[in-house]
Motif scaffolding. Structure first.
Motif, mmCIF file in Angstrom:
data_model
loop_
_atom_site.group_PDB
_atom_site.id
_atom_site.type_symbol
_atom_site.label_atom_id
_atom_site.label_comp_id
_atom_site.label_asym_id
_atom_site.label_seq_id
_atom_site.Cartn_x
_atom_site.Cartn_y
_atom_site.Cartn_z
ATOM 1 N N LEU A 1 26.738 35.679 39.739
ATOM 2 C CA LEU A 1 27.401 36.803 39.077
ATOM 3 C C LEU A 1 27.252 38.088 39.876
ATOM 4 C CD1 LEU A 1 26.460 35.940 35.422
ATOM 5 C CD2 LEU A 1 28.790 36.283 36.262
ATOM 6 N N GLN A 2 28.300 38.882 39.847
ATOM 7 C CA GLN A 2 28.347 40.153 40.559
ATOM 8 C C GLN A 2 28.678 41.274 39.579
ATOM 9 O OE1 GLN A 2 27.391 40.337 43.788
ATOM 10 N NE2 GLN A 2 27.012 38.137 43.545
ATOM 11 N N PRO A 3 28.350 42.509 39.921
ATOM 12 C CA PRO A 3 28.661 43.622 39.005
ATOM 13 C C PRO A 3 30.122 43.671 38.597
ATOM 14 C CG PRO A 3 27.143 44.364 40.693
ATOM 15 C CD PRO A 3 27.534 42.957 41.070
ATOM 16 N N GLU A 4 31.008 43.246 39.466
ATOM 17 C CA GLU A 4 32.433 43.275 39.113
ATOM 18 C C GLU A 4 32.812 42.218 38.083
ATOM 19 O OE1 GLU A 4 31.141 43.170 42.160
ATOM 20 O OE2 GLU A 4 32.122 41.655 43.435
ATOM 21 N N ASP A 5 31.876 41.339 37.748
ATOM 22 C CA ASP A 5 32.112 40.367 36.683
ATOM 23 C C ASP A 5 31.791 40.953 35.311
ATOM 24 O OD1 ASP A 5 30.761 37.919 38.892
ATOM 25 O OD2 ASP A 5 32.877 38.154 38.352
ATOM 26 N N PRO B 1 30.008 40.219 25.291
ATOM 27 C CA PRO B 1 29.861 41.076 26.473
ATOM 28 C C PRO B 1 28.918 40.486 27.517
ATOM 29 C CG PRO B 1 28.567 41.946 24.665
ATOM 30 C CD PRO B 1 29.298 40.771 24.128
ATOM 31 N N VAL B 2 29.294 40.670 28.770
ATOM 32 C CA VAL B 2 28.467 40.276 29.898
ATOM 33 C C VAL B 2 28.316 41.492 30.801
ATOM 34 C CG1 VAL B 2 28.322 38.834 31.955
ATOM 35 C CG2 VAL B 2 29.189 37.864 29.807
ATOM 36 N N THR B 3 27.074 41.842 31.094
ATOM 37 C CA THR B 3 26.789 42.967 31.978
ATOM 38 C C THR B 3 25.975 42.468 33.156
ATOM 39 O OG1 THR B 3 26.764 44.499 30.111
ATOM 40 C CG2 THR B 3 25.755 45.246 32.169
ATOM 41 N N VAL B 4 26.449 42.764 34.364
ATOM 42 C CA VAL B 4 25.754 42.344 35.575
ATOM 43 C C VAL B 4 25.327 43.593 36.334
ATOM 44 C CG1 VAL B 4 25.853 40.952 37.656
ATOM 45 C CG2 VAL B 4 27.246 40.309 35.669
#
Length: 123
Positions: A86-90, A118-121
């Motif tokens: 996972l990357q911040p842009e995900d 919600p998903v926060t990376v």
């Protein structure tokens, strides 16, 4: 009618993995396909991936191909979205949708929608 419920969102670090689930109830026998979309405030809803409920055939957006994996259980009432690397842009709200007509990457082809998880990376 069909009810859709997502589970599994949360906060992770870049490079981590996270698995979301989408659980169906109601007239699930009429479903043809299940898809995941994601939404970031101020941006259009983005297609992530789709899976055929009966055959397990999958399709993915280029942005997640080779990192995300869709699967379904034998009872065909649960679909999982395994998200790797996972990357911040995900970062987004991930929304599950179901269709009784189409195997499609177009949100207009889906009749039933969950509320999203919600998903926060973080980097």
């Amino acid at each position: 009618q069909v009810q859709v419920k997502e589970n599994g969102g949360g906060s992770v670090q870049a490079g981590d993995s996270l698995t979301l689930s989408c659980v169906f109830s109601g007239e699930t026998e009429i479903l043809l396909a299940v898809a995941w979309f994601r939404q970031v405030p101020g941006k259009e809803r983005e297609f992530v991936g789709e899976i055929s409920k009966n055959t397990g055939r999958t399709g993915y957006a280029d942005s997640v191909r080779d990192r995300f994996i869709l699967s379904r259980d034998k009872g065909q009432r649960t679909v999982w979205l395994q998200m790797n690397s996972l990357q911040p842009e995900d970062t987004a709200v991930y929304i599950c949708a179901a269709s009784k007509y189409y195997f499609s990457n177009n949100s207009r082809d889906y009749q039933w929608w969950g509320q999203g998880t919600p998903v926060t990376v973080s980097s």
